[in-house]
Design a protein around this motif. Structure first.
Motif, PDB file in Angstrom:
ATOM      1  N   GLN A  61      47.633  28.958  -7.110  1.00  0.00           N
ATOM      2  CA  GLN A  61      46.535  29.596  -7.379  1.00  0.00           C
ATOM      3  C   GLN A  61      46.023  29.064  -8.783  1.00  0.00           C
ATOM      4  N   GLU A 100      59.120  24.377  -3.126  1.00  0.00           N
ATOM      5  CA  GLU A 100      58.370  22.958  -3.020  1.00  0.00           C
ATOM      6  C   GLU A 100      59.438  21.897  -3.947  1.00  0.00           C
ATOM      7  N   LEU A 116      53.763  41.891  -3.983  1.00  0.00           N
ATOM      8  CA  LEU A 116      54.085  40.587  -3.591  1.00  0.00           C
ATOM      9  C   LEU A 116      54.402  40.221  -2.211  1.00  0.00           C
ATOM     10  N   LYS A 166      55.328  33.191  -0.642  1.00  0.00           N
ATOM     11  CA  LYS A 166      56.618  32.323  -0.432  1.00  0.00           C
ATOM     12  C   LYS A 166      57.343  32.363  -1.751  1.00  0.00           C
ATOM     13  N   THR A 167      57.004  31.855  -2.774  1.00  0.00           N
ATOM     14  CA  THR A 167      57.907  32.178  -3.970  1.00  0.00           C
ATOM     15  C   THR A 167      58.585  33.420  -4.044  1.00  0.00           C
ATOM     16  N   ALA A 215      51.536  29.712  -8.416  1.00  0.00           N
ATOM     17  CA  ALA A 215      51.780  28.606  -8.863  1.00  0.00           C
ATOM     18  C   ALA A 215      50.464  27.705  -8.353  1.00  0.00           C
ATOM     19  N   ARG A 262      49.355  35.859 -13.896  1.00  0.00           N
ATOM     20  CA  ARG A 262      49.845  36.757 -12.798  1.00  0.00           C
ATOM     21  C   ARG A 262      49.551  36.180 -11.360  1.00  0.00           C
ATOM     22  N   LEU A 263      49.270  34.891 -11.587  1.00  0.00           N
ATOM     23  CA  LEU A 263      48.943  33.990 -10.334  1.00  0.00           C
ATOM     24  C   LEU A 263      49.988  33.254  -9.890  1.00  0.00           C
ATOM     25  N   GLY A 295      51.786  21.478  -5.192  1.00  0.00           N
ATOM     26  CA  GLY A 295      51.336  23.088  -5.304  1.00  0.00           C
ATOM     27  C   GLY A 295      50.330  23.703  -4.429  1.00  0.00           C
ATOM     28  N   ASN A 309      48.238  29.227  -0.569  1.00  0.00           N
ATOM     29  CA  ASN A 309      48.607  29.709  -1.727  1.00  0.00           C
ATOM     30  C   ASN A 309      48.549  31.066  -1.817  1.00  0.00           C
ATOM     31  N   GLY A 310      49.504  31.652  -2.460  1.00  0.00           N
ATOM     32  CA  GLY A 310      49.577  33.174  -2.687  1.00  0.00           C
ATOM     33  C   GLY A 310      50.115  34.010  -1.527  1.00  0.00           C
ATOM     34  N   ALA A 329      54.995  43.611  -7.941  1.00  0.00           N
ATOM     35  CA  ALA A 329      54.743  43.200  -9.302  1.00  0.00           C
ATOM     36  C   ALA A 329      53.984  44.290  -9.915  1.00  0.00           C
ATOM     37  N   ARG A 374      39.270  39.149  -5.366  1.00  0.00           N
ATOM     38  CA  ARG A 374      40.532  39.655  -6.123  1.00  0.00           C
ATOM     39  C   ARG A 374      40.851  38.864  -7.238  1.00  0.00           C
TER      40      ARG A 374
HETATM   41  N1  LIG Z   1      53.269  39.268 -11.966  1.00  0.00           N
HETATM   42  C1  LIG Z   1      52.411  39.495 -10.811  1.00  0.00           C
HETATM   43  N2  LIG Z   1      51.429  40.490 -10.928  1.00  0.00           N
HETATM   44  C2  LIG Z   1      50.591  40.667  -9.932  1.00  0.00           C
HETATM   45  N3  LIG Z   1      50.365  39.896  -8.916  1.00  0.00           N
HETATM   46  C3  LIG Z   1      51.240  38.700  -8.897  1.00  0.00           C
HETATM   47  C4  LIG Z   1      52.224  38.490  -9.727  1.00  0.00           C
HETATM   48  N4  LIG Z   1      52.887  37.241  -9.624  1.00  0.00           N
HETATM   49  C5  LIG Z   1      52.428  36.945  -8.483  1.00  0.00           C
HETATM   50  N5  LIG Z   1      51.286  37.653  -8.031  1.00  0.00           N
HETATM   51  C6  LIG Z   1      50.560  37.675  -6.894  1.00  0.00           C
HETATM   52  O1  LIG Z   1      51.541  37.574  -5.756  1.00  0.00           O
HETATM   53  C7  LIG Z   1      50.832  36.743  -4.697  1.00  0.00           C
HETATM   54  C8  LIG Z   1      52.259  35.985  -4.104  1.00  0.00           C
HETATM   55  O2  LIG Z   1      52.698  35.062  -5.096  1.00  0.00           O
HETATM   56  P1  LIG Z   1      53.700  33.962  -4.540  1.00  0.00           P
HETATM   57  O3  LIG Z   1      53.980  33.288  -6.198  1.00  0.00           O
HETATM   58  O4  LIG Z   1      54.789  34.509  -4.084  1.00  0.00           O
HETATM   59  O5  LIG Z   1      52.715  32.937  -3.756  1.00  0.00           O
HETATM   60  P2  LIG Z   1      53.206  31.622  -3.120  1.00  0.00           P
HETATM   61  O6  LIG Z   1      53.310  32.023  -1.656  1.00  0.00           O
HETATM   62  O7  LIG Z   1      54.612  31.082  -3.818  1.00  0.00           O
HETATM   63  O8  LIG Z   1      51.980  30.575  -3.598  1.00  0.00           O
HETATM   64  P3  LIG Z   1      51.850  29.091  -3.965  1.00  0.00           P
HETATM   65  O9  LIG Z   1      52.084  28.437  -2.553  1.00  0.00           O
HETATM   66  O10 LIG Z   1      50.519  29.083  -4.681  1.00  0.00           O
HETATM   67  O11 LIG Z   1      53.204  28.854  -4.830  1.00  0.00           O
HETATM   68  C9  LIG Z   1      49.841  35.972  -5.317  1.00  0.00           C
HETATM   69  O12 LIG Z   1      48.632  36.189  -4.809  1.00  0.00           O
HETATM   70  C10 LIG Z   1      49.921  35.964  -6.831  1.00  0.00           C
HETATM   71  O13 LIG Z   1      48.380  36.615  -7.333  1.00  0.00           O
END
Ligand SMILES: Nc1ncnc2c1ncn2[C@@H]1O[C@H](COP(=O)(O)OP(=O)(O)OP(=O)(O)O)[C@@H](O)[C@H]1O
Ligand code: HEM
Ligand SMILES: Nc1ncnc2c1ncn2[C@@H]1O[C@H](COP(=O)(O)OP(=O)(O)OP(=O)(O)O)[C@@H](O)[C@H]1O
Ligand SMILES: [Mg+2]
Ligand SMILES: [Mg+2]
Lengths: 222, 218, 242, 222, 218
Positions: free
Chosen positions: E137, B158, B19, B43-44, E135, E132-133, E162, B39-40, B14, E124
């Motif tokens: 976070q 989720e 990611l 997964k998504t 869900a 950009r976080l 979440g 978190n982060g 991204a 970070r």
């Molecule tokens: N558009 C973006 N630009 C920069 N970093 C991003 C962007 N979208 C997501 N991220 C970063 O990518 C990482 C992974 O995000 P992702 O949504 O895949 O996490 P996740 O495992 O689904 O977390 P959660 O359990 O919180 O839903 C996170 O650290 C997030 O900060």
């Protein structure tokens, strides 16, 4: 493709029929534009009557902008682009459907507006057939550009400002040609507008083609 | 049997942020995999990669036999995603949304009614525009679309969030059913006890990578 | 590297060419009749600048097509489109500026609503919008696709600008502004100077665009370098606290 | 109240400084508007030169619309109104802060645009002081109206279309007065514009007062 | 002690639809109440009423001694809501969001750093724009705002959704802490085992009304 286009257009028009946004908000907006800009440019009838075609098309242009913004606002909010991509629909179909719905809305608007202009500015709507043909071709071109750029801007945090910036200059030649054609027709020489009409037709064909071809890459991205 | 999802060192970006930082993973057709991680973790992003919403930067990725670098569109018909956003039309009612979704995938609309009923959306709710639903009812509608479509690959991000007790049980039932039908399911969930009971295996993600099960459960 | 040598040579040639055009234009060529003193000398830079703007947009269009065509899709075409459009905007600006400076004594005004002028100005704004779109942050591939499509649509306006004069004539009996300059009889040293102007400005375009392109490439490869670091850092995130 | 206004304005301007939307998108948009109207109204200098003040203010008006849309787009997406309500800030402060940020952005835009207009229309920017004063008062009025209606429309699904419809007619008097004042000043009789200027000042005071008083009830209602 | 929340036959409407159809409820200051009920019961609506986002149509409602029909604004300083939407500024970083929120409540910004660190948002993430976080976070950032503010009444709408395992534990800790400090907490959650352990009492909602614990657990 056409089946998908039909489905998408049907959905968009159904949402419009339910929310009445085009009718209750965009039409009055267009009327306000004509009145307001007529006022700003001076109440002098001798100035305004020749400018009536121009004002009409500016009102249409700005309304087209609103209509395309709306067209993407009804797609699922934040996820407009994701939704369209995951929908399983043919991108070309989506493009045609959404553009078709906007064209339908705008044509109704133009019919209403033309009446208004005729009354307000004392413009005579002569050469009705040419006028109508110009409306249709110009509207198709405008809607096509609007939907393409709407998709370009959708999903961006800056879409409110980016879409107008992208759309307006590109739509300008269409505006110019439509205005010229109307001027001719209103001046009682509709045949003089035929050249502009064919130019408009070229625009419409080019933009629709770009839309059909480019909508796939556009939505498939990211 | 061919793997339903097969990633080799898949990297997804991204902007300049990775990611996914090289994910290698195989999930067989018919498996229910629980994707887990802090978190982060990504997964998504992994699910979004699998349905082609995030482009592949490098590495290899194929889903249901389609190479993600080449044809993402052909895939769409067979993949259903339940994400954080419900991707429904707020102005249309639950029923209309269901019908439209089915039509747009070229399916018969007969499944719409039963699916809505199954998810407890019959009656008043089914004639309510989605924009006026509560969070859980929205989630149910999105699930109903999935049930009616019955795609080959289910990507559930989720899915329990927002569902009430009864909805959770129903969801568990649905997952069990689709497993029985041979569907592949990727289930991201932080409710691990729940999810573990439903799934064949657990994939741990952290820092955009597949990791071994960490010593301290994160 | 030969590439950078060619680039350097282009740069030197462009510089020399522009200097020579200036010298010829200012001191060698005769003053033309019917023009206010010395202003004909703008002839040697104004049309070449407009020409370069067209070339630049054409290049952006071609690169965007190549980018969109799946078989030739490569990020370098996106870089090229961006670099070329940027240079195009600069030269459109210069065309507007020199045109205005010329118009002031010739027509008595800085600006007039001649279709050519208006459409040129629109072109300027149009590509400013394109550059604004490019600047919206996002994934490079996403940005590239979006802007490639915007470039396709934007380019439709370029022929409109080019033909606006003749369309105006053919469709409109009485052109409000007689673009008489077009009929100016160019001969001898003037013709050669004009030709030199075209060539050297085109070279200047090539040089500027190549530089911009290289810079973009460097930024990208720097980002690629950074990517390895970013990947390590991201992976470390997973190992960190656990 | 003023502390809150300062905080809100600082936040909005910081977001602008980071995203550069006003500079990269709204300014070119304003230029596009002027050109577009120039095209639509035809190449006739005798029409356009007297209309230059009107065109300038139309461009400012439409840019103000974009700026207010943006101003609410940066508030937390869907929950714009909820966020503002739960923020603990004084509503009057929110209003003043947001309006202040928009005024700051628009004044920069007007300075740039005025230069453009001077060239485009061969308008002489005489009576600079009056022109500047008109700019400031008119902009305050426009921004105040924009922010009030922005808050009215925010959180609604139809905000893209509703805001322009609400904004335009109410902004019309400001547009007219500003145009007249500029016309006088450009015609070399800046003192003739003072009447219009005081009208603009009245508008500004009235709209700002309405904003300060009404923003509370506006945010509080469901 | 005065009740922190006191509703008498409170009715709240959305258009003509009664979100709450006469809720009578008293929650004492310092209590942690678990609000439970099926999807569409009106839980979110109840919380939104308590922080003045939904107007009171009829009945009586007072929160922390403020009558909701009269002054909702005075209340705001003392109430913190964690809803489905995170109400943050997407363009600003986590840290800037925290600071802005604190300033806007007239509080010192010193709490920003520790709160972020507590929620695992140091490094970070704290310098990343919220847009950009992931869900989870985002959720953590919204929680950090609450922690930094430490309001007298916490309204938590499915706060666990979440959050990862560690985040859930942290949240439980936070709730326990605020109970110890005498804060009042309204906790809507479908994760009843979790929530029951945290709370002093359970309030059942269904059909926009408070009901007795149903025989069949819904
Ligand atoms: N558009 C973006 N630009 C920069 N970093 C991003 C962007 N979208 C997501 N991220 C970063 O990518 C990482 C992974 O995000 P992702 O949504 O895949 O996490 P996740 O495992 O689904 O977390 P959660 O359990 O919180 O839903 C996170 O650290 C997030 O900060
Ligand atoms: C892309 C657009 C343009 C092109 C291709 C173009 C090209 C030319 C050419 C070929 C000439 C003829 C010189 C000659 O033979 O005498 C010319 C003259 C001129 N141009 Fe442009 N030009 C463009 C835009 C502009 C603009 C934007 C302006 C003003 C702002 C402008 C102002 C002038 C003036 C004043 C002359 C001299 C005309 C005369 O002597 O009557 N041009 N231009
Ligand atoms: N704007 C609205 N117009 C009409 N009805 C609405 C509106 N918003 C919510 N409702 C209805 O009010 C009811 C209560 O909604 P609410 O969001 O309070 O439920 P909830 O208990 O939070 O449910 P969930 O567990 O799904 O989050 C739902 O049946 C919903 O359909
Ligand atoms: Mg996630
Ligand atoms: Mg809820």
């Amino acid at each position: 493709m056409l089946r998908d286009a039909w489905l998408v257009a049907g959905k968009d028009l159904r949402i419009e029929a339910r929310s009445r946004v085009a009718l209750n908000q965009v039409v009055p907006f267009a009327a306000a534009v004509i009145l307001l800009f007529g006022l700003a440019l001076g109440p002098d009838r001798s100035v305004l009557a020749p400018a009536s075609a121009g004002l009409f098309w500016i009102a249409v242009l700005l309304s087209c902008l609103l209509a395309t913004q709306r067209s993407f606002a009804v797609e699922s909010a934040d996820g407009a682009r994701d939704g369209l991509r995951l929908s399983g629909l043919d991108p070309a179909g989506i493009f045609l459907g959404k553009a078709g719905a906007v064209v339908a809305e705008l044509l109704v608007l133009e019919a209403l507006l033309a009446l208004g202009v005729a009354v307000l500015y004392g413009a005579h709507l002569t050469g009705g057939l040419v006028l109508a043909a110009v409306c249709v071709t110009a509207t198709v071109g405008l809607a096509a550009v609007g939907i393409i750029y709407g998709a370009v801007a959708s999903g961006l945090r800056v879409k409110e400002t980016l879409l107008p910036l992208l759309f307006l200059p590109v739509a300008a030649p269409v505006l110019l040609a439509a205005t010229k054609a109307w001027d001719e027709a209103l001046a009682g020489t509709p045949s003089g507008g035929l050249g502009w009409l064919s130019l408009l037709a070229v625009f419409a064909v080019v933009y629709v083609t770009i839309g059909i071809v480019a909508f796939g890459p556009l939505l498939e991205e990211s | 049997m061919a793997p339903a999802v097969r990633l080799r060192e898949a990297v997804a970006l991204a902007g300049r942020f990775p990611l996914l930082a090289g994910v290698s993973l195989e999930i067989d057709e018919g498996e229910v995999a629980h994707v887990r991680g802090p978190n982060g973790a990504g997964k998504t992003s992994l699910l979004r990669l699998c349905c082609g919403l995030v482009p592949l930067h490098s590495g290899e990725a194929s889903v249901l036999g389609h190479d993600l670098a080449i044809d993402r569109r052909a895939l769409r018909k067979h993949v259903g995603m339940l994400g954080h956003q419900s991707l429904l039309y707020e102005e249309l009612t639950v029923e209309e949304n269901l019908r439209y979704a089915l039509r747009s995938f070229g399916l018969e609309i007969e499944q719409a009614g039963p699916a809505a009923a199954r998810l407890g959306l019959a009656g008043r709710v089914s004639a309510t525009p989605v924009g006026r639903l509560s969070a859980g009812q929205r989630r149910r509608t999105a699930l109903a679309v999935l049930v009616a479509r019955d795609p080959r690959l289910w990507l559930l991000d989720e899915p329990h969030a927002g569902l009430d007790q009864e909805g959770r049980e129903l969801l568990d039932e649905l997952i069990a059913e689709s497993r029985a039908k041979g569907r592949t399911v990727l289930l991201c969930s932080h409710e691990h006890e729940h999810a573990a009971a439903l799934s064949d295996r657990t994939v741990w993600l952290a820092g955009g990578q597949v990791v071994e099960e960490p010593a301290s459960v994160a | 590297m030969t590439g950078s040598k060619v680039l350097k040579a282009t740069g030197i040639l462009a510089l020399v060419g522009v200097a020579a055009t200036a010298w010829l234009g200012l001191w060698v060529t005769p003053d033309a009749v019917g023009f206010p003193h010395g202003l004909v000398r703008l002839l040697y830079i104004h049309p070449p600048m407009a020409w370069v703007a067209f070339v630049a947009y054409g290049m952006a269009f071609l690169s965007s097509m190549l980018y969109l065509w799946p078989r030739t899709r490569h990020i370098r075409f996106d870089r090229m489109a961006g670099a070329s459009a940027e240079v195009g905007v600069v030269f459109t600006g210069l065309t507007l500026a020199t045109g205005s400076i010329w118009g002031r004594p010739t027509w008595g005004v800085w600006w007039t609503w001649d279709p050519l002028l208006t459409t040129t100005a629109l072109l300027f704004v149009l590509y400013l919008g394109y550059l604004a779109l490019r600047r919206v942050p996002g994934d490079p591939e996403v940005v590239a696709r979006r802007s490639a499509i915007a470039a396709l649509i934007a380019f439709v306006d370029v022929p409109v600008v080019y033909f606006s004069v003749s369309w105006w004539r053919s469709l409109h009996q009485a052109p409000t502004i007689d673009f008489t300059g077009r009929h100016l009889y160019v001969h001898g040293s003037m013709a050669w100077t004009l030709l030199l102007g075209f060539v050297s400005f085109t070279l200047a375009y090539a040089w500027l665009t190549a530089h911009r392109y290289r810079l973009a490439g460097l930024q990208d490869s720097e980002a690629d370098e950074g990517l390895r670091y970013a990947l390590d850092e991201r992976r470390a995130e997973g190992l960190g606290p656990a």
